[in-house]
Write an enzyme that holds these catalytic residues in place. Structure first.
Site, PDB file in Angstrom:
ATOM      1  N   ASN A   1      20.195 -15.004  68.533  1.00 52.91           N
ATOM      2  CA  ASN A   1      19.440 -13.803  68.180  1.00 52.91           C
ATOM      3  C   ASN A   1      20.032 -12.625  68.935  1.00 52.91           C
ATOM      4  OD1 ASN A   1      17.543 -11.831  67.739  1.00 52.91           O
ATOM      5  ND2 ASN A   1      15.779 -13.036  68.443  1.00 52.91           N
TER       6      ASN A   1
ATOM      7  N   GLY B   1      10.268 -20.291  71.711  1.00 55.16           N
ATOM      8  CA  GLY B   1      10.037 -21.527  70.955  1.00 55.16           C
ATOM      9  C   GLY B   1      10.813 -22.664  71.590  1.00 55.16           C
TER      10      GLY B   1
ATOM     11  N   THR C   1       9.082 -11.943  67.689  1.00 51.90           N
ATOM     12  CA  THR C   1       8.888 -10.611  68.259  1.00 51.90           C
ATOM     13  C   THR C   1       8.662  -9.591  67.141  1.00 51.90           C
ATOM     14  OG1 THR C   1      10.271 -11.281  70.070  1.00 51.90           O
ATOM     15  CG2 THR C   1       9.896  -8.942  69.851  1.00 51.90           C
TER      16      THR C   1
ATOM     17  N   GLU D   1      13.540 -25.167  72.506  1.00 50.18           N
ATOM     18  CA  GLU D   1      14.989 -24.906  72.574  1.00 50.18           C
ATOM     19  C   GLU D   1      15.775 -26.187  72.816  1.00 50.18           C
ATOM     20  OE1 GLU D   1      15.973 -21.881  75.455  1.00 50.18           O
ATOM     21  OE2 GLU D   1      15.363 -20.277  74.091  1.00 50.18           O
TER      22      GLU D   1
ATOM     23  N   SER E   1      17.188 -11.353  71.594  1.00 53.50           N
ATOM     24  CA  SER E   1      16.355 -12.500  71.964  1.00 53.50           C
ATOM     25  C   SER E   1      15.500 -12.176  73.193  1.00 53.50           C
ATOM     26  CB  SER E   1      17.282 -13.679  72.254  1.00 53.50           C
ATOM     27  OG  SER E   1      16.526 -14.758  72.707  1.00 53.50           O
ATOM     28  N   SER E   2      14.202 -12.465  73.093  1.00 56.27           N
ATOM     29  CA  SER E   2      13.329 -12.217  74.253  1.00 56.27           C
ATOM     30  C   SER E   2      13.593 -13.313  75.272  1.00 56.27           C
ATOM     31  CB  SER E   2      11.855 -12.281  73.851  1.00 56.27           C
ATOM     32  OG  SER E   2      11.686 -11.768  72.562  1.00 56.27           O
TER      33      SER E   2
ATOM     34  N   SER F   1      14.136 -19.395  68.814  1.00 61.85           N
ATOM     35  CA  SER F   1      14.727 -18.091  69.063  1.00 61.85           C
ATOM     36  C   SER F   1      15.352 -17.550  67.777  1.00 61.85           C
ATOM     37  CB  SER F   1      15.788 -18.238  70.151  1.00 61.85           C
ATOM     38  OG  SER F   1      16.331 -16.993  70.403  1.00 61.85           O
ATOM     39  N   GLY F   2      15.012 -16.330  67.434  1.00 59.50           N
ATOM     40  CA  GLY F   2      15.576 -15.707  66.235  1.00 59.50           C
ATOM     41  C   GLY F   2      14.752 -15.953  64.991  1.00 59.50           C
TER      42      GLY F   2
HETATM   43  N1  LIG Z   1      10.071  -9.815  58.995  1.00 59.14           N
HETATM   44  C1  LIG Z   1      11.326  -9.507  59.207  1.00 59.14           C
HETATM   45  N2  LIG Z   1      11.978  -8.685  58.342  1.00 59.14           N
HETATM   46  C2  LIG Z   1      13.255  -8.382  58.538  1.00 59.14           C
HETATM   47  N3  LIG Z   1      14.012  -8.848  59.548  1.00 59.14           N
HETATM   48  C3  LIG Z   1      13.434  -9.670  60.437  1.00 59.14           C
HETATM   49  C4  LIG Z   1      12.069 -10.042  60.310  1.00 59.14           C
HETATM   50  N4  LIG Z   1      11.770 -10.866  61.333  1.00 59.14           N
HETATM   51  C5  LIG Z   1      12.901 -10.992  62.069  1.00 59.14           C
HETATM   52  N5  LIG Z   1      13.909 -10.277  61.531  1.00 59.14           N
HETATM   53  C6  LIG Z   1      15.287 -10.179  62.032  1.00 59.14           C
HETATM   54  O1  LIG Z   1      15.535 -11.261  62.894  1.00 59.14           O
HETATM   55  C7  LIG Z   1      15.883 -10.834  64.189  1.00 59.14           C
HETATM   56  C8  LIG Z   1      15.288 -11.766  65.219  1.00 59.14           C
HETATM   57  O2  LIG Z   1      13.879 -11.653  65.212  1.00 59.14           O
HETATM   58  P1  LIG Z   1      13.013 -11.751  66.534  1.00 59.14           P
HETATM   59  O3  LIG Z   1      11.660 -11.374  66.159  1.00 59.14           O
HETATM   60  O4  LIG Z   1      13.655 -10.991  67.622  1.00 59.14           O
HETATM   61  O5  LIG Z   1      13.118 -13.289  66.856  1.00 59.14           O
HETATM   62  P2  LIG Z   1      12.412 -14.099  68.004  1.00 59.14           P
HETATM   63  O6  LIG Z   1      11.521 -13.172  68.748  1.00 59.14           O
HETATM   64  O7  LIG Z   1      11.663 -15.166  67.308  1.00 59.14           O
HETATM   65  O8  LIG Z   1      13.495 -14.628  68.823  1.00 59.14           O
HETATM   66  C9  LIG Z   1      15.367  -9.435  64.307  1.00 59.14           C
HETATM   67  O9  LIG Z   1      16.134  -8.676  65.177  1.00 59.14           O
HETATM   68  C10 LIG Z   1      15.488  -8.926  62.866  1.00 59.14           C
HETATM   69  O10 LIG Z   1      16.785  -8.478  62.632  1.00 59.14           O
HETATM   70 MG   LIG Z   2      11.562 -12.592  70.648  1.00 59.30          MG
END
Ligand SMILES: Nc1ncnc2c1ncn2[C@@H]1O[C@H](COP(=O)(O)OP(=O)(O)O)[C@@H](O)[C@H]1O
Ligand SMILES: [Mg+2]
Length: 1004
Positions: free
Chosen positions: A157, A383, A112, A385, A160-161, A107-108
């Site tokens: 996060n 992912g 996404t 956890e 977080s999804s 997560s984070g």
């Molecule tokens: N490629 C990227 N560039 C800039 N910031 C990013 C990038 N990927 C993730 N982030 C930052 O990290 C945070 C968490 O990413 P996210 O995709 O929501 O994580 P996950 O889906 O894996 O839990 C996002 O809200 C953003 O602020």
């Molecule tokens: Mg996500």
């Protein structure tokens, strides 16, 4: 990648396969660190992309970047999420195989975000039309809606999804995105009623509270203050600095419009009703629950569109049907609270699923005329956890990751093996940990943890979370990946609670607390609550709570079993596609840019199985490239290959590497690629290239002309080459598009071919005509006797007949033009013969192929006279005025044509003929009976010379003639098997003529 091989010391290697010490985790992490420091967040392991969350906006997602990656070979540019997206897209288009991109990480880690980047890449770079634009917008806009309802701020996060998402993007034959479909997995519903400290409920509640207009809130009976709502205060953090709920609310409302949503009111009613449900307070005496204030019930009745008193009753009583009888019993305080929470979770969870279905309906590809589309799937799923306290949700999530890991290892190994096989290189087996044993532990029928859990949920009696733990110990206690407090050794016992079981996942150990497992797995809603919801007048809820559910006696499947089945389906979907992987890593737990927390990263590298992945990829060879790419890059290092190699590419590469001194164990030559075992070999070659560059004539020349700019010119020329390749690729793509267009028009035309000419069939009809004419052109009859003629299409039947006549006339005309006078004379005679004998005399056909000649006087005399029925050799001379019969130059008889009364022959195939002369002509010695080997020729010439065509009689049966001194003779003709001329007993000359058509003069 090739261009950056040289920069390896400063920014590490762009592909982990180039790490010399590929088994060292420290070297792996050091490479990540070097690159992360330079904001190079992407690195490959072969074709797998490893991405480290930068936690800051990098200028690497612009339109220019998208263009740079569009249609370019994977390894020619630095690693990027766009390269993965483009590679999948091109594979889908060129190989016509569905693709999927699996994004994983904790997560984070940026999953996404990665999936959004991919979607944006397709939205910008794929071809578009007005209709496609709508689909693109909807695909993009589905994200904010799903995120508002399915994402929340967690400790890890801020966005977080809380559900797994698999999204298919459908592309038509032109490569334009034309539709989509989303499958959601296991929403974390427990968050609706409870959040850990520092976490929030789903975003939508706060967005509505912050952004909702006064009127709206009034109508929903809500205050603009999250603190007022029990379901929003558990985590004690309604505000988050990185989140702007108010502007997000606007984004969501707009997105709902783009998707074509018109149930806004009902949806918002449901969201508000969950908040009101959370505030339903219970009081009561003697342990029997009753609702203390009816304000909430008033709002709930209106918002859920149900009867208030029935709802009140359902929130305080439980109804069970036992042996066909309804039993209603009051709930105690605790039971009533959990019934209320169960209702909130059910309402929210089902509405979320409804929302996904709604989005799917809006993304559905509806063009029936062309159902065939290709797909790229995007999997953005939770992912692995590990928390301080892990429950049923973590158990499901980690089980899901086990399954994905299994798929990943299997497919990576398989693709490696496939490549070796395709290149004809011996596969060297790789040792790896197969986590199937853990998957089995969880999912096996009857013996797996899910089966045991289900059994505890379903069995009558006093089943509880504790009895579940005991059952686990009984049944899977001996499994090497399972431990409980009771089964553990002293050391492990110290770190395990009594109510926990530990699974040794591929990624590490996780302790699961069994409290709540049974309830969460049962996921039950009391019957009376279901009944209330089934009576709802709210349009959305009516679809979420189906009345049939009430009459269905079968117990609904448990949450874990449903999840297991949906995962099995997901594996099937993924297996049917060609996968690409994005492995996301979170650099630190504090969401800070530029902080590289080595411990945290090492942990992720381990549980993402990256070292395993690298080992598999490096098991045989570190580097592989197609011959042309390798030769192009390094050809200047060998005099035989520089400036150009003319022979076979493999020979060129072989010559080159021998010149470079590669040892046999360092490389192998496949069918189309060279495989290099160690990175150091490649680096040595790179270094040699660097040195060589400075001594190249081209460089000297450029340096001489443009002292400062030769490097620029080189890069300019590389850019030009890339552009030109782009132009060529686009041309090829256009040609392919045109071809597809033609085929479609053709198929449509074929379907409409029997209809009147219309736009649908005109292309086809024209083509059919064109193709008939072209076919005719190639297959015209060769001569007048050739009767072949292609069958015309119905529309051209008449024209075809005209053409056929014209063609025949033309052939005749050109034949006539070429005819010589001799040949003409020959044909004229043949014409006369035909007029006289065709179908009248049996031996006529034999005469046709034989040329008529001017004389047949020779030793073998073909003419005989049958004087007194005896055959005697004679010659027949035809002059301008008479026919003369001689015997070796002695005149025997002259017959003036003027005196020739007639000529008689039989219709059979004999050679006899009689020249009739007037009986009163004393100069004559009666009619002459002659026999000729060439009777047709003889008589034809006679008829022409004497102009006697009309005096030839062809007789059936017999001929009467007048012999010398007025005596009458008769010749009888009968068909037989052999030619026989003899005097018969009746005094007639009997001629038995051959039946077969071979006419020869038999001896008389
Ligand atoms: N490629 C990227 N560039 C800039 N910031 C990013 C990038 N990927 C993730 N982030 C930052 O990290 C945070 C968490 O990413 P996210 O995709 O929501 O994580 P996950 O889906 O894996 O839990 C996002 O809200 C953003 O602020
Ligand atoms: Mg996500």
């Amino acid at each position: 990648m090739e261009s950056a091989l040289t920069a390896r010391d400063r920014v590490g290697v762009q592909d982990f396969v180039l790490l010399e010490n590929f088994t060292s985790e420290a070297a792996f992490i050091e490479n990540l660190r070097k690159r992360f420091k330079e904001n190079l967040i992407y690195t490959y392991i072969g074709s797998v992309l490893v991405s480290v969350n930068p936690y800051k906006d990098l200028e690497i997602y612009t339109k220019n970047h998208m263009e740079r990656y569009r249609g370019v070979n994977f390894y020619e540019v630095s690693p990027h999420i766009y390269a993965v997206a483009d590679n999948s897209y091109r594979s889908m288009r060129t190989e016509r195989k569905d693709q999927c991109i699996l994004i994983s990480g904790e997560s984070g880690a940026g999953k996404t975000e990665a999936s959004k980047k991919i979607l944006q890449y397709y939205a910008v770079t794929c071809p578009a039309s007005e209709q496609v634009q709508t689909v693109k917008d909807r695909l993009l806009q589905s994200n904010p809606v799903l995120e508002a309802f399915g994402n929340a701020k967690t400790l890890r996060n801020d966005n977080s999804s809380r559900f797994g998402k698999y999204m298919d993007i459908q592309f038509d034959f032109k490569g334009a995105p034309v539709g989509g479909h989303i499958i959601n997995y296991l929403l974390e519903k427990s968050r609706v009623v409870h959040q850990n400290h520092g976490e929030r409920n789903f975003h939508i509640f706060y967005q509505m509270m912050e952004g909702g207009e006064e009127d709206l809130l009034r109508r929903l009976g809500l205050e603009r203050n999250p603190q007022q709502y029990q379901y929003l205060v558990k985590g004690n953090c309604p505000k988050v600095s990185s989140i702007n709920d108010r502007s997000d609310w606007k984004v969501v409302r707009k997105a709902l419009t783009v998707i074509g949503f018109n149930e806004d009111e009902e949806l918002l009613n449901i969201i508000a009703s969950v908040l009101h449900l959370g505030n339903v307070q219970y009081g009561g005496e003697d342990g029997i629950a009753c609702i203390t204030s009816d304000t909430q019930i008033k709002y709930l009745a209106r918002l859920l569109a149900v009867n208030g008193s029935v709802l009140t009753e359902a929130l305080t009583h439980k109804k069970i049907i036992a042996k066909g009888e309804e039993l209603v019993s009051p709930l105690n305080l605790e039971q009533a609270s959990s019934a209320r929470d169960a209702l909130s979770k059910a309402v929210y969870g089902r509405t979320f699923t409804w929302l996904v279905n709604k989005i799917n309906a809006s993304l559905a590809y509806t063009d029936d005329s062309y159902k065939n589309y290709s797909v790229i799937g995007l999997l953005d799923i939770y992912g692995f956890e590990v928390f301080q306290n892990n429950s049923f949700e973590q158990f499901c999530i980690n089980y899901c990751n086990e399954k994905l890991q299994q798929l990943f290892i299997e497919l990576t190994l398989k693709s490696e093996q496939d490549e070796y096989e395709a290149e004809g290189i011996t596969w060297e087996p790789v040792q790896y940990f197969n986590n199937k044993i853990i998957c089995d532990l969880v999912e096996e029928k009857f013996k797996g943890i899910i089966s045991i859990l289900d059994e505890e949920c379903l069995r009558p009696g006093d089943a509880s979370d504790l009895t579940f733990l005991e059952k686990l110990e009984d049944i899977v206690g001996g499994h090497p990946h399972f431990i409980t407090h009771k089964l553990a050794d002293g050391k492990t016992r110290k770190v395990m609670g009594r109510e926990e079981f530990r699974l040794l996942h591929y990624a590490g150990e996780v302790n699961y607390n069994i409290n709540g497992f049974l309830d969460k797995n049962n996921d039950l809603l009391f019957r009376n609550l279901k009944e209330v919801m089934c009576m709802s007048e709210n349009k959305i809820l009516r679809q979420c709570f189906d009345r049939e559910e009430l009459s269905d006696k079968k117990r609904p499947e448990t949450a874990a079993t449903q999840f297991k089945a949906s995962l099995a389906k997901l594996m099937e979907i993924l297996m049917s596609k060609e996968p690409s992987y994005v492995r996301c890593i979170k650099p630190n737990d504090s969401k800070q840019a530029a902080r590289f927390d080595e411990v945290l990263i090492r942990h992720q590298v381990k549980y993402l199985g990256l070292m395993e992945n690298l080992r598999v990829r490096r098991a045989g060879f570190a580097y592989r490239r197609r011959y042309e790419v390798f030769l192009q890059r390094y050809k200047s290092l060998c005099p035989d290959t520089w400036p150009n190699w003319q022979g076979k590419l493999s020979d060129g590469v072989s010559t080159l590497v021998k010149h470079l001194g590669y040892k046999p164990e360092e490389y192998k030559l496949g069918r189309s690629k060279i495989f290099i075992r160690f990175p150091k070999t490649l680096f040595a070659t790179e270094d040699a290239l660097e040195t060589r560059k400075h001594s190249l004539g081209e460089t000297d020349y450029l340096t001489f002309i443009f002292p400062q700019n030769w490097a620029f010119l080189l890069s300019f020329s590389i850019t030009m080459q890339a552009c030109w390749r782009g132009v060529l690729a686009r041309r090829r793509a256009q040609r392919r598009r045109q071809a597809v267009d033609t085929v479609r028009r053709f198929i449509k035309g074929f379907i409409y071919r029997h209809k009147e000419r219309c736009p649908e069939n005109e292309y086809f009809l024209d083509y059919v005509r064109y193709s008939f004419l072209m076919n005719l052109h190639r297959n015209l009859p060769k001569n007048v006797l050739d009767k072949s003629w292609p069958t015309p299409p119905a529309a051209l039947a008449e024209a075809s007949e005209h053409l056929r006549t014209l063609c025949m006339q033309n052939m005749v005309w050109s034949y006539c033009k070429k005819i010589s006078p001799e040949w003409k004379h020959q044909l004229e005679q043949k014409m006369v013969a035909s007029e006289m004998f065709k179908d009248k005399k049996d031996n006529y056909p034999q005469s046709v192929p034989k040329l008529f000649v001017s004389t047949r006087l020779s030793k073998i005399n073909p003419i005989k006279a049958l004087k007194g029925y005896k055959a005697r050799p004679r010659q027949l001379l035809l002059t301008g005025s008479s026919a003369i019969v001689t015997e070796e130059g002695k005149l025997k008889q002259r017959i003036d044509y003027a005196a020739l009364k007639g000529v008689s022959v039989s219709s059979l195939s004999d050679g006899l003929f009689v020249l009739h002369v007037p009986s009163d002509d004393n100069k004559q010695k009666g009619d002459v009976v002659l026999q000729s080997d060439h009777v047709i020729e003889t008589l034809t010439k006679l008829a022409i010379c004497g102009d006697k065509v009309n005096v030839i009689n062809i007789n059936q049966g017999s001929i009467t003639f007048t012999a010398a001194q007025g005596k009458e003779g008769i010749i009888d003709f009968t068909p037989g098997s052999e030619l026989l001329v003899a005097k018969a007993k009746n005094g007639h000359l009997s001629v038995v003529s051959l039946n077969n058509l071979l006419f020869t003069l038999a001896s008389v």
